[in-house]
Design a protein around this motif. Structure first.
Motif, PDB file in Angstrom:
ATOM      1  N   MET A 184       0.842  -1.200   0.000  1.00  0.00           N
ATOM      2  CA  MET A 184       0.000   0.000   0.000  1.00  0.00           C
ATOM      3  C   MET A 184       0.874   1.246   0.000  1.00  0.00           C
ATOM      4  O   MET A 184       1.069   1.891   1.036  1.00  0.00           O
ATOM      5  N   VAL A 185       1.416   1.561  -1.158  1.00  0.00           N
ATOM      6  CA  VAL A 185       2.352   2.681  -1.232  1.00  0.00           C
ATOM      7  C   VAL A 185       1.644   4.030  -1.114  1.00  0.00           C
ATOM      8  O   VAL A 185       2.224   5.024  -0.692  1.00  0.00           O
ATOM      9  N   ASN A 186       0.368   4.081  -1.494  1.00  0.00           N
ATOM     10  CA  ASN A 186      -0.361   5.350  -1.472  1.00  0.00           C
ATOM     11  C   ASN A 186      -1.857   5.053  -1.420  1.00  0.00           C
ATOM     12  O   ASN A 186      -2.396   4.433  -2.328  1.00  0.00           O
ATOM     13  N   GLN A 187      -2.527   5.484  -0.340  1.00  0.00           N
ATOM     14  CA  GLN A 187      -3.949   5.210  -0.199  1.00  0.00           C
ATOM     15  C   GLN A 187      -4.819   6.424  -0.532  1.00  0.00           C
ATOM     16  O   GLN A 187      -6.014   6.451  -0.255  1.00  0.00           O
ATOM     17  N   SER A 188      -4.220   7.437  -1.139  1.00  0.00           N
ATOM     18  CA  SER A 188      -4.987   8.609  -1.547  1.00  0.00           C
ATOM     19  C   SER A 188      -5.875   8.279  -2.740  1.00  0.00           C
ATOM     20  O   SER A 188      -5.578   7.354  -3.508  1.00  0.00           O
ATOM     21  N   GLU A 189      -6.936   9.050  -2.905  1.00  0.00           N
ATOM     22  CA  GLU A 189      -7.812   8.854  -4.056  1.00  0.00           C
ATOM     23  C   GLU A 189      -7.060   9.233  -5.328  1.00  0.00           C
ATOM     24  O   GLU A 189      -6.391  10.265  -5.391  1.00  0.00           O
ATOM     25  N   LYS A 190      -7.183   8.405  -6.349  1.00  0.00           N
ATOM     26  CA  LYS A 190      -6.428   8.655  -7.578  1.00  0.00           C
ATOM     27  C   LYS A 190      -6.991   9.860  -8.336  1.00  0.00           C
ATOM     28  O   LYS A 190      -8.174  10.174  -8.238  1.00  0.00           O
ATOM     29  N   GLN A 191      -6.124  10.489  -9.105  1.00  0.00           N
ATOM     30  CA  GLN A 191      -6.510  11.688  -9.856  1.00  0.00           C
ATOM     31  C   GLN A 191      -7.349  11.352 -11.084  1.00  0.00           C
ATOM     32  O   GLN A 191      -8.259  12.087 -11.451  1.00  0.00           O
ATOM     33  N   MET A 192      -7.042  10.237 -11.721  1.00  0.00           N
ATOM     34  CA  MET A 192      -7.752   9.829 -12.942  1.00  0.00           C
ATOM     35  C   MET A 192      -8.591   8.596 -12.625  1.00  0.00           C
ATOM     36  O   MET A 192      -8.064   7.544 -12.284  1.00  0.00           O
ATOM     37  N   SER A 193      -9.904   8.710 -12.735  1.00  0.00           N
ATOM     38  CA  SER A 193     -10.761   7.557 -12.459  1.00  0.00           C
ATOM     39  C   SER A 193     -10.531   6.479 -13.514  1.00  0.00           C
ATOM     40  O   SER A 193     -10.101   6.763 -14.634  1.00  0.00           O
ATOM     41  N   SER A 194     -10.845   5.237 -13.143  1.00  0.00           N
ATOM     42  CA  SER A 194     -10.699   4.133 -14.099  1.00  0.00           C
ATOM     43  C   SER A 194     -11.553   4.365 -15.331  1.00  0.00           C
ATOM     44  O   SER A 194     -11.100   4.194 -16.466  1.00  0.00           O
ATOM     45  N   SER A 195     -12.819   4.754 -15.102  1.00  0.00           N
ATOM     46  CA  SER A 195     -13.745   4.922 -16.224  1.00  0.00           C
ATOM     47  C   SER A 195     -13.259   5.965 -17.213  1.00  0.00           C
ATOM     48  O   SER A 195     -13.260   5.752 -18.430  1.00  0.00           O
ATOM     49  N   LYS A 196     -12.817   7.104 -16.681  1.00  0.00           N
ATOM     50  CA  LYS A 196     -12.336   8.176 -17.555  1.00  0.00           C
ATOM     51  C   LYS A 196     -11.043   7.764 -18.252  1.00  0.00           C
ATOM     52  O   LYS A 196     -10.867   7.960 -19.461  1.00  0.00           O
ATOM     53  N   GLY A 197     -10.141   7.154 -17.472  1.00  0.00           N
ATOM     54  CA  GLY A 197      -8.846   6.752 -18.024  1.00  0.00           C
ATOM     55  C   GLY A 197      -8.965   5.754 -19.149  1.00  0.00           C
ATOM     56  O   GLY A 197      -8.345   5.899 -20.204  1.00  0.00           O
ATOM     57  N   MET A 198      -9.802   4.741 -18.927  1.00  0.00           N
ATOM     58  CA  MET A 198      -9.896   3.710 -19.968  1.00  0.00           C
ATOM     59  C   MET A 198     -10.521   4.249 -21.248  1.00  0.00           C
ATOM     60  O   MET A 198     -10.142   3.850 -22.352  1.00  0.00           O
ATOM     61  N   GLN A 199     -11.449   5.195 -21.108  1.00  0.00           N
ATOM     62  CA  GLN A 199     -12.071   5.715 -22.328  1.00  0.00           C
ATOM     63  C   GLN A 199     -11.105   6.582 -23.119  1.00  0.00           C
ATOM     64  O   GLN A 199     -11.112   6.582 -24.353  1.00  0.00           O
ATOM     65  N   SER A 205      -5.179   5.926 -27.717  1.00  0.00           N
ATOM     66  CA  SER A 205      -3.919   5.172 -27.772  1.00  0.00           C
ATOM     67  C   SER A 205      -3.773   4.494 -29.134  1.00  0.00           C
ATOM     68  O   SER A 205      -4.658   3.747 -29.566  1.00  0.00           O
ATOM     69  N   PRO A 206      -2.642   4.706 -29.799  1.00  0.00           N
ATOM     70  CA  PRO A 206      -2.438   4.052 -31.104  1.00  0.00           C
ATOM     71  C   PRO A 206      -2.233   2.545 -30.974  1.00  0.00           C
ATOM     72  O   PRO A 206      -2.246   1.830 -31.969  1.00  0.00           O
ATOM     73  N   ALA A 242      -0.296  -6.737 -17.207  1.00  0.00           N
ATOM     74  CA  ALA A 242      -0.418  -5.493 -16.441  1.00  0.00           C
ATOM     75  C   ALA A 242       0.395  -4.378 -17.085  1.00  0.00           C
ATOM     76  O   ALA A 242      -0.087  -3.244 -17.242  1.00  0.00           O
ATOM     77  N   MET A 243       1.617  -4.679 -17.485  1.00  0.00           N
ATOM     78  CA  MET A 243       2.463  -3.652 -18.085  1.00  0.00           C
ATOM     79  C   MET A 243       1.933  -3.220 -19.452  1.00  0.00           C
ATOM     80  O   MET A 243       2.040  -2.051 -19.827  1.00  0.00           O
ATOM     81  N   GLN A 244       1.339  -4.153 -20.175  1.00  0.00           N
ATOM     82  CA  GLN A 244       0.734  -3.785 -21.461  1.00  0.00           C
ATOM     83  C   GLN A 244      -0.468  -2.860 -21.247  1.00  0.00           C
ATOM     84  O   GLN A 244      -0.688  -1.926 -22.017  1.00  0.00           O
ATOM     85  N   MET A 245      -1.232  -3.108 -20.199  1.00  0.00           N
ATOM     86  CA  MET A 245      -2.350  -2.206 -19.898  1.00  0.00           C
ATOM     87  C   MET A 245      -1.844  -0.808 -19.559  1.00  0.00           C
ATOM     88  O   MET A 245      -2.367   0.198 -20.047  1.00  0.00           O
ATOM     89  N   HIS A 246      -0.824  -0.750 -18.717  1.00  0.00           N
ATOM     90  CA  HIS A 246      -0.315   0.572 -18.310  1.00  0.00           C
ATOM     91  C   HIS A 246       0.395   1.285 -19.464  1.00  0.00           C
ATOM     92  O   HIS A 246       0.464   2.517 -19.470  1.00  0.00           O
ATOM     93  N   ALA A 247       0.859   0.523 -20.447  1.00  0.00           N
ATOM     94  CA  ALA A 247       1.414   1.157 -21.650  1.00  0.00           C
ATOM     95  C   ALA A 247       0.339   1.944 -22.388  1.00  0.00           C
ATOM     96  O   ALA A 247       0.629   2.958 -23.042  1.00  0.00           O
ATOM     97  N   LEU A 248      -0.910   1.502 -22.281  1.00  0.00           N
ATOM     98  CA  LEU A 248      -2.013   2.236 -22.910  1.00  0.00           C
ATOM     99  C   LEU A 248      -2.190   3.608 -22.288  1.00  0.00           C
ATOM    100  O   LEU A 248      -2.517   4.583 -22.968  1.00  0.00           O
ATOM    101  N   THR A 249      -1.989   3.698 -20.969  1.00  0.00           N
ATOM    102  CA  THR A 249      -2.161   5.002 -20.299  1.00  0.00           C
ATOM    103  C   THR A 249      -1.063   5.973 -20.727  1.00  0.00           C
ATOM    104  O   THR A 249      -1.312   7.154 -20.927  1.00  0.00           O
ATOM    105  N   LEU A 250       0.146   5.447 -20.874  1.00  0.00           N
ATOM    106  CA  LEU A 250       1.281   6.303 -21.229  1.00  0.00           C
ATOM    107  C   LEU A 250       1.239   6.726 -22.693  1.00  0.00           C
ATOM    108  O   LEU A 250       1.814   7.751 -23.066  1.00  0.00           O
ATOM    109  N   SER A 251       0.536   5.941 -23.518  1.00  0.00           N
ATOM    110  CA  SER A 251       0.474   6.248 -24.961  1.00  0.00           C
ATOM    111  C   SER A 251      -0.815   6.962 -25.343  1.00  0.00           C
ATOM    112  O   SER A 251      -1.088   7.163 -26.525  1.00  0.00           O
ATOM    113  N   SER A 252      -1.623   7.335 -24.341  1.00  0.00           N
ATOM    114  CA  SER A 252      -2.871   8.050 -24.609  1.00  0.00           C
ATOM    115  C   SER A 252      -2.616   9.541 -24.770  1.00  0.00           C
ATOM    116  O   SER A 252      -1.530  10.037 -24.475  1.00  0.00           O
TER     117      SER A 252
END
Length: 327
Positions: A184-199, A205-206, A242-252
Motif C-alpha cells: 500500500m504505497v499510497n492510499q490517496s484517491e487517484k486523480q484519474m478515475s478508471s472509467s475516464k482513463g480507460m475511455q 492510444s495508437p 499489467a504492463m501492457q495495460m499501463h502502456a495504454l495510459t502512457l500512450s494516450s
C-alpha cells in the motif's frame, strides 16, 4: 415479488485482475472490449445493508458511518434505479456500507462495493437472482464488480449485450498455495478515475487494437497455466498483461499514469528478488498500489524484503477469497 421488511446485508470481496479489463464498447451497460480473468481476495471486502422503505422521500446513503452528499451518492442512486426498474418497484432505500478496501486507490473498491450492493439491494427488493443474473446486475454498477460475485479465479466473458456479458467461475476452490501481497504505497484517491482513463485510452492510444489481440491471447494462456498449476507461467503472463495495460495510459492523449515513485520501487524490487531466485510477480490496476503473486513457501521472505523498504504497516498478505456472502 415481496419487498423485505428487514434489511438485507451482503459481503463481497474485491478482486485483482490477472488479465485486465481496460475499455468499454458500451458505456451505459459497461460491456467491455475484452474478456478478463481475476482472483478474488479474502482480506479486502465491503459489507452493505439495504432496506427499502415506503416512508422515505429519497434514498439515504451512508458510507463508513457518514451520510453522503447528493453528488457523492449519485452513482449509488443511479444503480438503485436499475434495481428498481428490474423489480418494477418505486420505493426508496436506506443503504449503509462499510468498506474494508481503500477507496479509489487501485484495489478495486468499486468491485466489492457494487457486488455487495447488487446482492443486498436485489434481495431486499424481492428479486431472487441466480449468480449469473447477479453478475450481470453488478456489472451495471462497476465492470469489475461482475467478477466479485464469485470466489477464486473468475472469468468475465465480455459478451456483446446486457444478457451476454457476465462472469463465470473458472476455479472457485483454489487448492494450490498462492498468496497475494499488497503493498500500500499510497492510499490517496487517484486523480484519474478508471472509467475516464480507460475511455481516453480506447479513443486515443495508437496501440489499443494491439491490446485487444494480446489480451485475448493472454487469457487463453493463463487459463492453461492455472489448470496446470504452473505458478511461474501464470505470474509471467499476469505481469506482462499489467504492463501492457499501463502502456495504454502512457500512450494516450493526454498521457497519464497510475504509477508513482514507490510503485516503480516495488516493481524494481520484485525484478531484483526474482533475479536472486525468489519467484514472485507483480500486477497493478488503476492505482499506485502493487499486488505481488507469490507461493506460500516464499511469502515470509518476500514480506521481509518489502518491510525493509516500506515498513510493516504498508504490507498486507492475503490469499484467494470467497464469493458473495449474506449475513
Amino acid at each position: 415479488m415481496t419487498i423485505s421488511k428487514n434489511k438485507v446485508t451482503a459481503r463481497a470481496y474485491t478482486n485483482i485482475a490477472l488479465i485486465k479489463y481496460w475499455g468499454k464498447v458500451d458505456q451505459k451497460l459497461k460491456i467491455p472490449t475484452t474478456s478478463s480473468l481475476s482472483l478474488t481476495l479474502k482480506d479486502f471486502y465491503t459489507d452493505t445493508s439495504v432496506l427499502f422503505n415506503e416512508k422515505l422521500l429519497e434514498d439515504k446513503i451512508t458510507f463508513n458511518g457518514q451520510q453522503l452528499s447528493e453528488k457523492k451518492a449519485e452513482r449509488i442512486v443511479n444503480f438503485l434505479d436499475v434495481v428498481r426498474d428490474l423489480a418494477q418497484q418505486n420505493v426508496y432505500a436506506e443503504v449503509s456500507t462499510i468498506n474494508k478496501v481503500p477507496t479509489s486507490a487501485g484495489l478495486a473498491s468499486s468491485a466489492s462495493g457494487f457486488a455487495a450492493l447488487a446482492a443486498s439491494a436485489s434481495k431486499a427488493i424481492g428479486l431472487n437472482l441466480n449468480k449469473k443474473d447477479l453478475s450481470r446486475l453488478a456489472r451495471r454498477g462497476s465492470g469489475s464488480a461482475t467478477r466479485s460475485i464469485y470466489g477464486g479465479f473468475v472469468e468475465w466473458k465480455k459478451g456483446f449485450s446486457d444478457e451476454t456479458s457476465y462472469a463465470v467461475p473458472f476455479e472457485e476452490e483454489v487448492d494450490w498455495p498462492i498468496n497475494v501481497v499488497a503493498v500500500m504505497v499510497n492510499q490517496s484517491e487517484k486523480q484519474m478515475s478508471s472509467s475516464k482513463g480507460m475511455q481516453i485510452s480506447v479513443n486515443t492510444s495508437p496501440y489499443y487494437s494491439a491490446w485487444e489481440k494480446v489480451s485475448k491471447k493472454a487469457l487463453k494462456e493463463i487459463k492453461v497455466a492455472i489448470k496446470n498449476r504452473d505458478f511461474d507461467r501464470m505470474g509471467k503472463i499476469a505481469e506482462k498483461n499489467a504492463m501492457q495495460m499501463h502502456a495504454l495510459t502512457l500512450s494516450s492523449s493526454p498521457d497519464y499514469t497510475y504509477f508513482d515513485a514507490d510503485s516503480l520501487k516495488v516493481m524494481n524490487l520484485v525484478h531484483s528478488l526474482r533475479s536472486s531466485g525468489l519467484t514472485c510477480y507483480f500486477t497493478m490496476d488503476a492505482g499506485p498500489n502493487v499486488k505481488i503473486l507469490v507461493e506460500k513457501q516464499n511469502t515470509s521472505k518476500l514480506v521481509s524484503e518489502l518491510e525493509k523498504e516500506f515498513g510493516s504497516d504498508k504490507v498486507i498478505v492475503t490469499s484467494a477469497g470467497p464469493g458473495i456472502e449474506y449475513q
